[in-house]
Motif scaffolding. Sequence first.
Motif, PDB file in Angstrom:
ATOM      1  N   CYS A 184       0.841  -1.195   0.000  1.00  0.00           N
ATOM      2  CA  CYS A 184       0.000   0.000   0.000  1.00  0.00           C
ATOM      3  C   CYS A 184       0.875   1.244   0.000  1.00  0.00           C
ATOM      4  CB  CYS A 184      -0.919   0.010   1.231  1.00  0.00           C
ATOM      5  SG  CYS A 184      -0.063   0.179   2.804  1.00  0.00           S
ATOM      6  N   ASP A 185       0.242   2.403  -0.121  1.00  0.00           N
ATOM      7  CA  ASP A 185       0.942   3.681   0.007  1.00  0.00           C
ATOM      8  C   ASP A 185       1.132   4.001   1.479  1.00  0.00           C
ATOM      9  OD1 ASP A 185       0.979   4.112  -2.754  1.00  0.00           O
ATOM     10  OD2 ASP A 185      -0.986   5.095  -2.719  1.00  0.00           O
ATOM     11  N   GLU A 186       2.080   4.869   1.766  1.00  0.00           N
ATOM     12  CA  GLU A 186       2.323   5.241   3.158  1.00  0.00           C
ATOM     13  C   GLU A 186       1.144   5.975   3.782  1.00  0.00           C
ATOM     14  OE1 GLU A 186       5.232   8.441   4.052  1.00  0.00           O
ATOM     15  OE2 GLU A 186       5.378   8.659   1.879  1.00  0.00           O
ATOM     16  N   ASP A 187       0.222   6.497   2.948  1.00  0.00           N
ATOM     17  CA  ASP A 187      -0.943   7.227   3.450  1.00  0.00           C
ATOM     18  C   ASP A 187      -2.068   6.314   3.910  1.00  0.00           C
ATOM     19  OD1 ASP A 187       0.361   9.603   2.865  1.00  0.00           O
ATOM     20  OD2 ASP A 187      -0.501   9.726   0.856  1.00  0.00           O
ATOM     21  N   HIS A 188      -1.970   5.022   3.634  1.00  0.00           N
ATOM     22  CA  HIS A 188      -3.008   4.072   4.070  1.00  0.00           C
ATOM     23  C   HIS A 188      -3.096   4.111   5.599  1.00  0.00           C
ATOM     24  CE1 HIS A 188      -4.951   0.241   4.964  1.00  0.00           C
ATOM     25  NE2 HIS A 188      -5.386   0.236   3.711  1.00  0.00           N
ATOM     26  N   ALA A 189      -4.291   4.042   6.115  1.00  0.00           N
ATOM     27  CA  ALA A 189      -4.505   4.152   7.571  1.00  0.00           C
ATOM     28  C   ALA A 189      -3.725   3.123   8.381  1.00  0.00           C
ATOM     29  CB  ALA A 189      -5.997   4.026   7.876  1.00  0.00           C
ATOM     30  N   ASP A 190      -3.497   1.942   7.841  1.00  0.00           N
ATOM     31  CA  ASP A 190      -2.800   0.882   8.577  1.00  0.00           C
ATOM     32  C   ASP A 190      -1.407   0.584   8.028  1.00  0.00           C
ATOM     33  OD1 ASP A 190      -4.998   0.461  10.305  1.00  0.00           O
ATOM     34  OD2 ASP A 190      -5.993  -0.729   8.750  1.00  0.00           O
ATOM     35  N   ALA A 191      -0.859   1.514   7.244  1.00  0.00           N
ATOM     36  CA  ALA A 191       0.450   1.291   6.624  1.00  0.00           C
ATOM     37  C   ALA A 191       1.552   1.128   7.659  1.00  0.00           C
ATOM     38  CB  ALA A 191       0.792   2.454   5.696  1.00  0.00           C
ATOM     39  N   THR A 192       2.444   0.199   7.372  1.00  0.00           N
ATOM     40  CA  THR A 192       3.636  -0.018   8.180  1.00  0.00           C
ATOM     41  C   THR A 192       4.778  -0.318   7.210  1.00  0.00           C
ATOM     42  OG1 THR A 192       4.526  -1.270  10.044  1.00  0.00           O
ATOM     43  CG2 THR A 192       3.174  -2.487   8.491  1.00  0.00           C
ATOM     44  N   PRO A 193       6.017   0.028   7.541  1.00  0.00           N
ATOM     45  CA  PRO A 193       7.115  -0.300   6.629  1.00  0.00           C
ATOM     46  C   PRO A 193       7.115  -1.798   6.306  1.00  0.00           C
ATOM     47  CG  PRO A 193       7.874   1.214   8.312  1.00  0.00           C
ATOM     48  CD  PRO A 193       6.485   0.777   8.717  1.00  0.00           C
ATOM     49  N   ASP A 194       7.293  -2.116   5.026  1.00  0.00           N
ATOM     50  CA  ASP A 194       7.194  -3.498   4.546  1.00  0.00           C
ATOM     51  C   ASP A 194       8.513  -4.242   4.771  1.00  0.00           C
ATOM     52  OD1 ASP A 194       6.692  -5.875   3.260  1.00  0.00           O
ATOM     53  OD2 ASP A 194       5.797  -4.942   1.481  1.00  0.00           O
ATOM     54  N   LEU A 195       8.675  -4.800   5.955  1.00  0.00           N
ATOM     55  CA  LEU A 195       9.900  -5.517   6.312  1.00  0.00           C
ATOM     56  C   LEU A 195      10.029  -6.829   5.549  1.00  0.00           C
ATOM     57  CD1 LEU A 195       9.999  -4.874  10.159  1.00  0.00           C
ATOM     58  CD2 LEU A 195      10.950  -3.503   8.295  1.00  0.00           C
ATOM     59  N   ASN A 196       8.907  -7.437   5.184  1.00  0.00           N
ATOM     60  CA  ASN A 196       8.968  -8.668   4.384  1.00  0.00           C
ATOM     61  C   ASN A 196       9.621  -8.393   3.032  1.00  0.00           C
ATOM     62  OD1 ASN A 196       7.701 -10.309   6.317  1.00  0.00           O
ATOM     63  ND2 ASN A 196       5.682  -9.674   5.603  1.00  0.00           N
ATOM     64  N   ARG A 197       9.283  -7.278   2.428  1.00  0.00           N
ATOM     65  CA  ARG A 197       9.864  -6.923   1.133  1.00  0.00           C
ATOM     66  C   ARG A 197      11.357  -6.627   1.279  1.00  0.00           C
ATOM     67  NH1 ARG A 197       7.378  -2.440  -3.061  1.00  0.00           N
ATOM     68  NH2 ARG A 197       8.775  -2.927  -4.780  1.00  0.00           N
ATOM     69  N   VAL A 198      11.730  -5.949   2.336  1.00  0.00           N
ATOM     70  CA  VAL A 198      13.147  -5.683   2.591  1.00  0.00           C
ATOM     71  C   VAL A 198      13.916  -6.995   2.649  1.00  0.00           C
ATOM     72  CG1 VAL A 198      14.810  -4.850   4.326  1.00  0.00           C
ATOM     73  CG2 VAL A 198      12.794  -3.474   3.759  1.00  0.00           C
ATOM     74  N   MET A 199      13.408  -7.935   3.430  1.00  0.00           N
ATOM     75  CA  MET A 199      14.111  -9.206   3.620  1.00  0.00           C
ATOM     76  C   MET A 199      14.167 -10.046   2.348  1.00  0.00           C
ATOM     77  SD  MET A 199      15.126  -8.855   6.621  1.00  0.00           S
ATOM     78  CE  MET A 199      15.655 -10.414   7.271  1.00  0.00           C
ATOM     79  N   SER A 200      13.153  -9.929   1.491  1.00  0.00           N
ATOM     80  CA  SER A 200      13.125 -10.767   0.291  1.00  0.00           C
ATOM     81  C   SER A 200      13.820 -10.129  -0.912  1.00  0.00           C
ATOM     82  CB  SER A 200      11.689 -11.138  -0.072  1.00  0.00           C
ATOM     83  OG  SER A 200      10.966  -9.998  -0.476  1.00  0.00           O
ATOM     84  N   GLN A 201      13.936  -8.795  -0.937  1.00  0.00           N
ATOM     85  CA  GLN A 201      14.458  -8.150  -2.135  1.00  0.00           C
ATOM     86  C   GLN A 201      15.814  -7.480  -1.968  1.00  0.00           C
ATOM     87  OE1 GLN A 201      11.630  -5.694  -4.193  1.00  0.00           O
ATOM     88  NE2 GLN A 201      10.018  -7.217  -4.027  1.00  0.00           N
ATOM     89  N   LEU A 202      16.252  -7.292  -0.745  1.00  0.00           N
ATOM     90  CA  LEU A 202      17.539  -6.621  -0.534  1.00  0.00           C
ATOM     91  C   LEU A 202      18.570  -7.588   0.039  1.00  0.00           C
ATOM     92  CD1 LEU A 202      16.304  -3.220   0.968  1.00  0.00           C
ATOM     93  CD2 LEU A 202      16.769  -3.787  -1.425  1.00  0.00           C
ATOM     94  N   ARG A 203      19.819  -7.208  -0.084  1.00  0.00           N
ATOM     95  CA  ARG A 203      20.916  -8.009   0.470  1.00  0.00           C
ATOM     96  C   ARG A 203      21.577  -7.232   1.608  1.00  0.00           C
ATOM     97  NH1 ARG A 203      23.097 -12.275  -2.810  1.00  0.00           N
ATOM     98  NH2 ARG A 203      21.929 -12.400  -4.753  1.00  0.00           N
ATOM     99  N   TRP A 204      22.060  -7.953   2.580  1.00  0.00           N
ATOM    100  CA  TRP A 204      22.721  -7.380   3.740  1.00  0.00           C
ATOM    101  C   TRP A 204      24.119  -6.901   3.356  1.00  0.00           C
ATOM    102  CZ3 TRP A 204      21.544  -5.581   8.301  1.00  0.00           C
ATOM    103  CH2 TRP A 204      22.537  -5.437   9.261  1.00  0.00           C
TER     104      TRP A 204
END
Length: 104
Positions: free
Chosen positions: A76-96
């Motif tokens: 969702c967009d950050e303006d969504h009432a229940d938006a939270t940073p997408d940590l699942n996407r971070v873990m699946s798409q980025l490298r440490w």
Amino acid sequence: MTTYETCPKCDVAIGEIHENSCGVTRCKEHGFQRFSCPMPGKHTPTKFTGFWPGTQEAIERGWYAYLDTKKGWTACDEDHADATPDLNRVMSQLRWNSESEKFE
């Protein structure tokens, strides 16, 4: 967005290294939660940044999600009432990156 003055688990201040047993800290070498690291005694914990791991990376990229009770986590967009940073996407798409102690 929630920021912390001290780690919510081990109480270290921003810029200090997490305690070894802290559930928030990452393995500096691999980026896994430290207690999930295959070699936890060999690798050091990360420094506390004031954010939950991955939060800054998600915000920088505009990655947000909310929990839909029928579909699960949904982008969702950050303006969504229940938006939270997408940590699942971070873990699946980025490298440490062990030097920066961030997902890139």
